[in-house]
Design an enzyme around this catalytic site. Structure first.
Site, mmCIF file in Angstrom:
data_model
loop_
_atom_site.group_PDB
_atom_site.id
_atom_site.type_symbol
_atom_site.label_atom_id
_atom_site.label_comp_id
_atom_site.label_asym_id
_atom_site.label_seq_id
_atom_site.Cartn_x
_atom_site.Cartn_y
_atom_site.Cartn_z
ATOM 1 N N LYS A 129 0.963 -1.135 0.079
ATOM 2 C CA LYS A 129 0.177 0.216 0.139
ATOM 3 C C LYS A 129 1.005 1.215 0.055
ATOM 4 O O LYS A 129 1.945 1.141 0.299
ATOM 5 C CB LYS A 129 -0.948 0.150 1.321
ATOM 6 C CG LYS A 129 -1.984 0.929 1.026
ATOM 7 C CD LYS A 129 -3.252 0.042 0.455
ATOM 8 C CE LYS A 129 -4.347 1.160 0.306
ATOM 9 N NZ LYS A 129 -5.650 0.605 -0.290
ATOM 10 N N ASP A 169 -6.869 4.743 -4.614
ATOM 11 C CA ASP A 169 -7.663 4.411 -3.119
ATOM 12 C C ASP A 169 -8.312 5.804 -2.837
ATOM 13 O O ASP A 169 -8.498 6.669 -3.817
ATOM 14 C CB ASP A 169 -6.521 4.053 -2.219
ATOM 15 C CG ASP A 169 -7.239 3.659 -0.873
ATOM 16 O OD1 ASP A 169 -7.743 2.373 -0.604
ATOM 17 O OD2 ASP A 169 -7.129 4.316 0.144
HETATM 18 P P1 NDP Z 1 -12.966 8.030 -2.537
HETATM 19 O O1 NDP Z 1 -11.682 9.396 -2.440
HETATM 20 O O2 NDP Z 1 -13.204 7.720 -4.123
HETATM 21 O O3 NDP Z 1 -13.929 8.216 -1.793
HETATM 22 C C1 NDP Z 1 -13.862 8.520 -0.400
HETATM 23 C C2 NDP Z 1 -15.126 8.882 0.181
HETATM 24 O O4 NDP Z 1 -15.065 8.650 1.664
HETATM 25 C C3 NDP Z 1 -15.507 10.471 -0.014
HETATM 26 O O5 NDP Z 1 -17.013 10.539 0.121
HETATM 27 C C4 NDP Z 1 -15.009 10.906 1.080
HETATM 28 O O6 NDP Z 1 -15.450 12.216 1.650
HETATM 29 C C5 NDP Z 1 -15.465 9.972 2.422
HETATM 30 N N1 NDP Z 1 -14.255 9.966 3.375
HETATM 31 C C6 NDP Z 1 -12.851 9.839 3.030
HETATM 32 N N2 NDP Z 1 -12.229 10.126 4.330
HETATM 33 C C7 NDP Z 1 -12.952 10.379 5.382
HETATM 34 C C8 NDP Z 1 -12.954 10.713 6.647
HETATM 35 N N3 NDP Z 1 -11.853 10.766 7.090
HETATM 36 N N4 NDP Z 1 -14.437 10.951 7.123
HETATM 37 C C9 NDP Z 1 -15.263 10.635 6.574
HETATM 38 N N5 NDP Z 1 -15.472 10.734 5.295
HETATM 39 C C10 NDP Z 1 -14.474 10.445 4.575
HETATM 40 O O7 NDP Z 1 -12.350 6.488 -2.084
HETATM 41 P P2 NDP Z 1 -12.556 5.107 -2.308
HETATM 42 O O8 NDP Z 1 -13.928 5.204 -2.632
HETATM 43 O O9 NDP Z 1 -11.719 4.592 -3.434
HETATM 44 O O10 NDP Z 1 -12.105 4.686 -0.997
HETATM 45 C C11 NDP Z 1 -13.221 4.367 -0.065
HETATM 46 C C12 NDP Z 1 -12.723 3.270 0.914
HETATM 47 O O11 NDP Z 1 -12.867 1.899 0.126
HETATM 48 C C13 NDP Z 1 -11.286 3.359 1.589
HETATM 49 O O12 NDP Z 1 -11.245 2.922 2.819
HETATM 50 C C14 NDP Z 1 -10.495 2.502 0.754
HETATM 51 O O13 NDP Z 1 -9.190 2.046 1.344
HETATM 52 C C15 NDP Z 1 -11.467 1.339 0.472
HETATM 53 N N6 NDP Z 1 -11.500 0.531 -0.556
HETATM 54 C C16 NDP Z 1 -11.361 1.312 -2.092
HETATM 55 C C17 NDP Z 1 -11.074 0.256 -2.969
HETATM 56 C C18 NDP Z 1 -11.100 1.054 -4.358
HETATM 57 O O14 NDP Z 1 -10.970 0.147 -5.619
HETATM 58 N N7 NDP Z 1 -11.003 2.195 -4.725
HETATM 59 C C19 NDP Z 1 -10.711 -1.031 -3.070
HETATM 60 C C20 NDP Z 1 -10.747 -1.568 -1.702
HETATM 61 C C21 NDP Z 1 -11.042 -0.638 -0.674
HETATM 62 P P3 NDP Z 1 -14.734 13.548 0.929
HETATM 63 O O15 NDP Z 1 -14.987 13.900 -0.322
HETATM 64 O O16 NDP Z 1 -15.695 14.371 1.916
HETATM 65 O O17 NDP Z 1 -13.341 13.416 1.546
#
Ligand code: NDP
Length: 449
Positions: A129, A169
Site C-alpha cells: 500500500k 484508493d
Molecule cells: P474516494 O476518495 O473515491 O471516496 C472516499 C469517500 O469517503 C468520499 O466520499 C470521502 O468524503 C469519504 N471520506 C474519506 N475520508 C473520510 C473521513 N476521514 N471521514 C469521513 N468521510 C471520509 O475513495 P474510495 O471510494 O476509493 O475509497 C473508500 C474506501 O474504500 C477506503 O477505505 C478505501 O481504502 C477502500 N477501498 C477502495 C478500493 C478501490 O478500489 N477504490 C478497493 C478496496 C477498498 P470527502 O470527499 O468529503 O473526503
C-alpha cells in the site's frame, strides 16, 4: 477484546514496541491474531520459524520527500510512502491514498490487510500500500498533475510489473492514475501497462475496474443474504461515502432491487426516503466535484442534508460503510442494531471499530469484513494485469462475470473456513484464517526470507 493465545501475546507485544504510535496498525494485527489462536491449536507448525512474526513485519518500507509547486509558484513539501508488505504470493499489489491523514501507520495497516485480502482472491498477488499526506481538495488539475509527477519520480524506482503494482484508493482515481502512468512511462521509456491498475480504457485499463469494489461488496452481501434465504429486493440500504466505492455499491444494490436511503461525505450525510438519485450523486461528485450537501439543494423535496452527525442514525436493513477506517463506532453499531439492521458489508478498509464488530456479532447481524467483502477491486486489478500481459481487452460482461465468481467464491471460502474452525457464520474469523493459511503455505515453501 478476545484474549490472545499465549504464543501470540509476545508477537503482539513486539508489534506494539516496534511500531509505537501506530494505533490503526495495532488494531489490524490484533484482529488477525485473535483469529489465529484456533489455527495454531490445530496446526502448531504454523507458529514455527517465526512465521507469524514475519507476516507482521513489512518486507520493505519506503518514505520519501515529494516537492511540488502550486499554481502561484509556491513550493510545498509532502511525504510519500510505499509499504511493500508481503510478496509470497506475487508482486506487491495495493492502492495509493492521497489524504491529509496519511502516515506510515495508516499505510502499514492497509498493507497488512491487503496481504490477506489479496490471498483470498486466489490470484497471484502479494500485498502493499502507498500514499501521501497530500490533500487534493481544492487543487487545480495542473497542481494535481505536478504532484502526481513528483510523487512518481521517486516511486518509479521501486515499481515494476513483476515487483510492485499500485492502484487507486482514497483521493486517487482515474485522473491521478493517468498522470502517474504518464510520468512512469516517461521516466522508464517503457510502455509497461501492467505497472499500475485502474488505468483508463484508452491506455490499457480494464472494463469494470472502476465499478469493481462496489459491485464486489454488493455480491458478497448478496451471498450472505442468500445464505439466510433472502436478498436485496425491497431492502433499505445506507452507504457511507460518495466516492468510487460508494457510488458503484449504490449502483449495484439498486440493480438488485435495494433502495438506497442515505449516503455521505466527510462533511455530512443526505437522506432520501424515495431512494437516492444516483445520477445526481455522480454529477455532483464525479463531474462538479462538489459537496454532498448540494444533493438536497438540487433534488428538493423528499430529501434532506444533515451536517456532521452520523449516517448510521438512519434506519436501514443493510449498512455498507464505504468511506474510511473507524467511521462506524460501537455507538453507531448499537443504533443500527436498535433500528433492525441485519447485514453489514464493509466496502471501506476497516471502517468498523472492534467494538462495533463485537456488537454486530453478538446481535446476530451478518458481518462481512472489508478484507473479504471489498476484495473485488484488487481482484479486478489482477484481471487488468492479466489483460495487459496478454495484450488483450475483455468485454464488460466477461470481466464482471469473473468478478462475480471471485466474490461468491470468497464468500463461500470464508463461510466454510468459519465452519471448519468451529465458528459458523463468523466471516471475520473465516476471512482471517483462510487468508492467513494461503500466505503461510507459500511463505513456508519459500524458506526463511
Ligand atoms: P474516494 O476518495 O473515491 O471516496 C472516499 C469517500 O469517503 C468520499 O466520499 C470521502 O468524503 C469519504 N471520506 C474519506 N475520508 C473520510 C473521513 N476521514 N471521514 C469521513 N468521510 C471520509 O475513495 P474510495 O471510494 O476509493 O475509497 C473508500 C474506501 O474504500 C477506503 O477505505 C478505501 O481504502 C477502500 N477501498 C477502495 C478500493 C478501490 O478500489 N477504490 C478497493 C478496496 C477498498 P470527502 O470527499 O468529503 O473526503
Amino acid at each position: 477484546m478476545t484474549k490472545l493465545d499465549e504464543k501470540l501475546e509476545p508477537i503482539m507485544a513486539e508489534v506494539f514496541r516496534r511500531n509505537a504510535a501506530e494505533p490503526e496498525f495495532h488494531q489490524a494485527v490484533r484482529e488477525v491474531l485473535e483469529s489465529l489462536g484456533r489455527v495454531i491449536a490445530k496446526r502448531p507448525d504454523y507458529a514455527d520459524d517465526a512465521l507469524i512474526e514475519r507476516i507482521c513485519e513489512p518486507e520493505r518500507q519506503i518514505i520519501f520527500r515529494v516537492p511540488w509547486q502550486d499554481d502561484k509558484g509556491n513550493v510545498h513539501i509532502n511525504r510519500g510512502f510505499r509499504v511493500q508488505f508481503n510478496s509470497a504470493l506475487g508482486p506487491y499489489k495495493g492502492g495509493i491514498r492521497f489524504h491529509p491523514s496519511v502516515n506510515v501507520g495508516i499505510i502499514k495497516f492497509l498493507g497488512f490487510e491487503q496481504t490477506f485480502k489479496n490471498a483470498l482472491t486466489g490470484l497471484p498477488i502479494g500485498g502493499g500500500k502507498g500514499g501521501s499526506d497530500f490533500d487534493p481538495k481544492g487543487r487545480s488539475d495542473a497542481e494535481i498533475m505536478r504532484f502526481c509527477q513528483s510523487f512518481m519520480t521517486e516511486l518509479s524506482r521501486h515499481l515494476g510489473e513483476y515487483t510492485d503494482v499500485p492502484a487507486g484508493d482514497i483521493g486517487v482515481g482515474g485522473r491521478e492514475i493517468g498522470y502517474m502512468f504518464g510520468q512512469y512511462k516517461r521516466l522508464t521509456n517503457r510502455y509497461e501497462a501492467g505497472v499500475l491498475t485502474g488505468k483508463g480504457l484508452s491506455y490499457g485499463g480494464s472494463r469494470a475496474r472502476k465499478e469493481a469494489t462496489g459491485y464486489g461488496n454488493t455480491y458478497f452481501v448478496d451471498s450472505m443474504l442468500a445464505s439466510r434465504g433472502t436478498s436485496f429486493d425491497g431492502k433499505r440500504v445506507s452507504v457511507s461515502g460518495s466516492g468510487n466505492v460508494a457510488i458503484y455499491t449504490m449502483e449495484k444494490v439498486m440493480s438488485l432491487g435495494g433502495r438506497i436511503v442515505a449516503c455521505s461525505d466527510s462533511n455530512g450525510y443526505i437522506v432520501d426516503e424515495n431512494g437516492v438519485d444516483l445520477d445526481l450523486v455522480k454529477e455532483i461528485k464525479e463531474v462538479r466535484r462538489e459537496r454532498i450537501s448540494e444533493y438536497a439543494r438540487l433534488r428538493g423535496t423528499g430529501s434532506h442534508y444533515i451536517a456532521g452527525g452520523s449516517i448510521w442514525d438512519v434506519a436501514c436493513d443493510v449498512a455498507m460503510p464505504s468511506a474510511t477506517q473507524n467511521e462506524l463506532t460501537g455507538k453507531d453499531a448499537k443504533m443500527l442494531v436498535k433500528n433492525g439492521v441485519f447485514a453489514v458489508g464493509e466496502g471501506a478498509n476497516m471502517p468498523s471499530t472492534p467494538d462495533a464488530i463485537r456488537i454486530f456479532q453478538e446481535a446476530g447481524v451478518m458481518f462481512g469484513p472489508g478484507k473479504a467483502a471489498n476484495a473485488g477491486g484488487v481482484a479486478t486489478s489482477a484481471l487488468e494485469m492479466q489483460q495487459n500481459a496478454s495484450r488483450d481487452s475483455w468485454t464488460f460482461e466477461q470481466t464482471e462475470a469473473r468478478l462475480e465468481t471471485i466474490m461468491r467464491n470468497i464468500h463461500d471460502t470464508c463461510a466454510a473456513t468459519a465452519d471448519e474452525y468451529g465458528a459458523p457464520g463468523d466471516y471475520v474469523l473465516g476471512a482471517n484464517i483462510a487468508g492467513f493459511v494461503r500466505v503461510a503455505e507459500a511463505m513456508r515453501a519459500l524458506g526463511v526470507i
